[in-house]
Design a protein around this motif. Structure first.
Motif: not given
Ligand code: UT7
Length: 317
Positions: A130-153
């Motif tokens: 959606g942001l690319l559709l509004q932009s004159r620039k060409r690329y987007a960087l998309v990341i999925g990142s998790e440190v779940i070990s810190k919130v594990l019981d």
């Protein structure tokens, strides 16, 4: 002029990173009452990676750096950075803002985190598009990142054996020659999975595993069928199904319900466990590295998780 909804996305490059501290099922059996056989049989997980001193932004940086280097793009051509996560370094600043500095990205672009739990990467791709559709620039960087070990019981054997840490990233651009359809949804529910906004000691993931399992085995087919319907494609047109890596039995049940051969489902949860928003981009990056995905192939990615949230996306490589 091409209608915006017709513009698909091209995944220019992917990257991933998992921390070096590998925790096996046997390692966990020394901490909590469980065993390798139970975990393998009930989930398919063999090991997971836990951070040791690394923050979310550190592992996200490594995945992003790999994707950016592979893409060969000039970072000045980036229109946005979206990080999907529920386990950021801080409430503020966002992981994305920290990465703006660490990756030396231009300052004239939005950088922000988005929380849709395990569906986060597919939400982030749709937002970035959606942001690319509004932009004159060409690329987007998309990341999925998790440190779940810190919130594990680590006293709760029903949750601590399932999750791991990791990050995956993709550089995307708009491409009218590629098919793309997204199917996203949400339904408020703090009962099935939640992580309280409390003191660090109490900030742990709680889950009703059986309820989440039931939700998953009905939601994943709904997402796959939703995407197929929107796109006018049939399941036979799809080369790979890349589901959120939560439990092998969930994926087997989906394959059976939809009568799709298991070979079409990519599985790497044996190595990482459930890395929430990172699981789909890690899988895509690994598949690309192994030469499994080739230009023109069609993939359906499916996420589901806390929120509750869900999402499916058709991505043409
Ligand atoms: O991204 C978020 C998405 N989350 C998920 O997708 C999780 C979905 N749920 C699941 O994957 C499964 O429900 C679990 C793996 C969490 C649990 O598997 P299950 O087959 O549903 O087991 P259960 O909870 O019904 O428990 C069966 C038995 C119980 O013992 P009893 O009551 O029959 O004596 C549990 O206490 O297994 C026991 N158990 C364990 N035993 C050894 C539960 N966890 C463990 C364990 N090791 N880690």
């Amino acid at each position: 002029m091409m209608k915006p909804e017709m513009k698909g996305i091209h995944v220019v490059a992917t990257g991933h990173y998992a921390p070096g501290n590998v925790v096996t099922n046997d390692d966990l059996s020394k901490i909590v009452e469980t065993n390798d056989e139970w975990i393998r049989q009930r989930t398919g997980i063999e090991r997971r990676h836990f951070t040791e001193g690394e923050k979310n932004s550190d592992i996200a940086y490594k995945a992003a750096k790999m994707a950016l280097e592979k893409s060969g793009i000039d970072v000045n051509d980036l229109a946005a950075l979206v990080v999907a996560t529920f386990s950021p370094d801080y409430f503020v600043p966002s992981v994305a803002c920290i990465l703006q500095r660490e990756l030396e990205l231009p300052t004239d672009m939005p950088c922000f985190d988005l929380n849709a739990a395990c569906s986060g990467f597919l939400y982030a791709i749709q937002v970035a598009r959606g942001l690319l559709l509004q932009s004159r620039k060409r690329y987007a960087l998309v990341i999925g990142s998790e440190v779940i070990s810190k919130v594990l019981d680590m006293d709760d054997r029903g949750t601590c054996i399932l999750f791991g840490d990791g990050a995956g990233a993709a550089v995307i651009e708009l491409d009218e020659t590629k098919k793309y359809f997204s199917y996203l949804g949400a339904e408020g529910n703090e009962e099935y999975i939640y992580c309280p906004n409390a003191d660090e000691e109490k900030r742990k993931v709680h889950m009703d595993g059986a309820k989440v399992f039931k939700f998953a085995v009905s939601t994943v087919p709904k997402c796959i069928n939703g995407v197929l319907e929107e796109s006018g494609l049939s399941k036979d047109d799809i080369d790979y199904f890349v589901c959120h890596q939560a439990n092998k039995r969930i994926i087997e049940s989906v394959a059976q319900r939809l009568d799709i051969p298991m070979e079409k489902f990519y599985i790497n949860l044996q190595e990482y466990g459930n890395t929430s928003a990172a699981s789909i981009p890690i899988a895509l990056s690994e598949m690309e590295e192994k030469g499994l995905i080739k230009k023109g192939m069609k993939l359906i990615c499916v996420g589901f998780g806390a929120g509750l949230t869900w999402g499916g996306a058709l991505i043409e490589w």
